[in-house]
Design an enzyme around this catalytic site. Structure first.
Site, PDB file in Angstrom:
ATOM      1  N   GLU A 168     -40.409 -14.216  15.826  1.00  0.00           N
ATOM      2  CA  GLU A 168     -39.750 -15.097  16.781  1.00  0.00           C
ATOM      3  C   GLU A 168     -38.808 -14.285  17.669  1.00  0.00           C
ATOM      4  O   GLU A 168     -37.657 -14.017  17.279  1.00  0.00           O
ATOM      5  CB  GLU A 168     -38.928 -16.154  16.035  1.00  0.00           C
ATOM      6  CG  GLU A 168     -39.730 -17.023  15.102  1.00  0.00           C
ATOM      7  CD  GLU A 168     -39.041 -18.360  14.883  1.00  0.00           C
ATOM      8  OE1 GLU A 168     -39.674 -19.376  15.175  1.00  0.00           O
ATOM      9  OE2 GLU A 168     -37.880 -18.383  14.467  1.00  0.00           O
ATOM     10  N   GLY A 174     -35.898 -21.722  21.978  1.00  0.00           N
ATOM     11  CA  GLY A 174     -35.147 -22.805  22.611  1.00  0.00           C
ATOM     12  C   GLY A 174     -34.824 -22.562  24.074  1.00  0.00           C
ATOM     13  O   GLY A 174     -34.024 -23.276  24.665  1.00  0.00           O
TER      14      GLY A 174
HETATM   15  C1  PEP Z   1     -37.354 -21.854  16.161  1.00  0.00           C
HETATM   16  O1  PEP Z   1     -36.196 -22.193  16.149  1.00  0.00           O
HETATM   17  O2  PEP Z   1     -37.890 -21.389  15.141  1.00  0.00           O
HETATM   18  C2  PEP Z   1     -38.104 -22.015  17.406  1.00  0.00           C
HETATM   19  C3  PEP Z   1     -39.204 -21.341  17.562  1.00  0.00           C
HETATM   20  O3  PEP Z   1     -37.541 -22.852  18.343  1.00  0.00           O
HETATM   21  P1  PEP Z   1     -38.215 -23.336  19.726  1.00  0.00           P
HETATM   22  O4  PEP Z   1     -39.625 -23.729  19.424  1.00  0.00           O
HETATM   23  O5  PEP Z   1     -37.370 -24.495  20.153  1.00  0.00           O
HETATM   24  O6  PEP Z   1     -38.130 -22.183  20.667  1.00  0.00           O
END
Ligand code: PEP
Length: 251
Positions: A168, A174
């Site tokens: 990620e 977000g």
């Molecule tokens: C997360 O918080 O793991 C995430 C991927 O958030 P988002 O999909 O909102 O970017």
């Protein structure tokens, strides 16, 4: 080889028990569970029981967002494996960037938590990812390698059979900024090669690596089409059953 495909929703600090129940009821009607995709939602601790009851007998699994490595004791605000076993959960997100950023999570505490989650028989979804500054400084691989080596320290090949990694990039969480499928694939490939060096080719081939960062129904299919992307950890778009079902159905 074919790996498991997983779509997991991280609700973060959202949804009370009634909202969790309503979401799961709606999701059951909208998502296509006939495909080979595992589906999980990770509510806040207080909504876990309601979510687990609502999901019982369906294909939806329930996970937690964190877990402490000790069984009990003076750890205000934390929760233990035996407490999560009461639900029970199937997976636990560990080392999410928000925990690293706001709550002092380090590679060492991630490692302790991952080991405890495995010992309890749950599946850790261990998160790694670089910040915008780190990417701009060309340190993405170095950071992700350090997080992986730290988080997976002392784990065996057997342990790795029950572990899921989520890549990620922090700048994509977000923010509406998604890594391009090519950027994500490049990092998933890097992670898989590192797993091969740290463990074995068999481990590298078997561990599911999820992508997380602004995944939506509209961009899920092209991300999931990449050979080393085995699903998604979804934040914002996991809060609406329509969107979450759209992502599941796009796989
Ligand atoms: C997360 O918080 O793991 C995430 C991927 O958030 P988002 O999909 O909102 O970017």
């Amino acid at each position: 080889m074919s790996r498991r495909m997983i779509i997991a929703g991280n609700w973060k600090m959202n949804k009370n028990s009634a909202e969790a129940r309503d979401f799961i009821a709606e999701l059951k009607g909208k998502a296509d569970f006939s495909k080979n995709v595992e589906v999980a939602v990770c509510p806040p601790f207080t909504s876990l029981q309601a979510a687990a009851s609502a999901a019982a007998g369906s294909a939806v699994k329930v996970g937690a967002q964190n877990m402490h490595w000790e069984e009990s004791g003076a750890y205000t605000g934390e929760i233990s494996a035996s407490m999560l076993a009461e639900i029970p959960v199937s997976s636990v997100i560990i080392g999410h960037s928000e925990r690293r950023q706001y709550f002092g999570e380090t590679d060492d505490t991630v490692n302790q938590r991952v080991k405890a989650v495995l010992k309890a028989g749950f599946e850790p979804i261990m998160c790694v990812g670089e910040t915008k500054e780190q990417r701009e400084a060309d340190k993405t691989e170095e950071i992700v390698e350090r997080q992986l080596k730290g988080g997976l320290q002392g784990l065996t090949e057997e342990d790795m059979k029950s572990l899921v990694i989520a890549y990620e990039p922090v700048w994509a969480i977000g923010t509406g900024l998604t890594a391009t499928p090519e950027q994500a694939q490049a990092m998933h490939d890097f992670i898989r090669k590192l797993l091969s060096k740290l463990f074995s080719e068999a481990v590298a081939e078997a561990v599911p690596i999820l992508y997380g960062g602004s995944v939506k129904p509209g961009n899920a299919a092209e991300l999931m089409a990449k050979p080393d992307i085995d699903g998604a950890l979804v934040g914002g778009a996991s809060l609406k059953a329509d969107d979450f079902a759209g992502i599941i159905n796009a796989c």
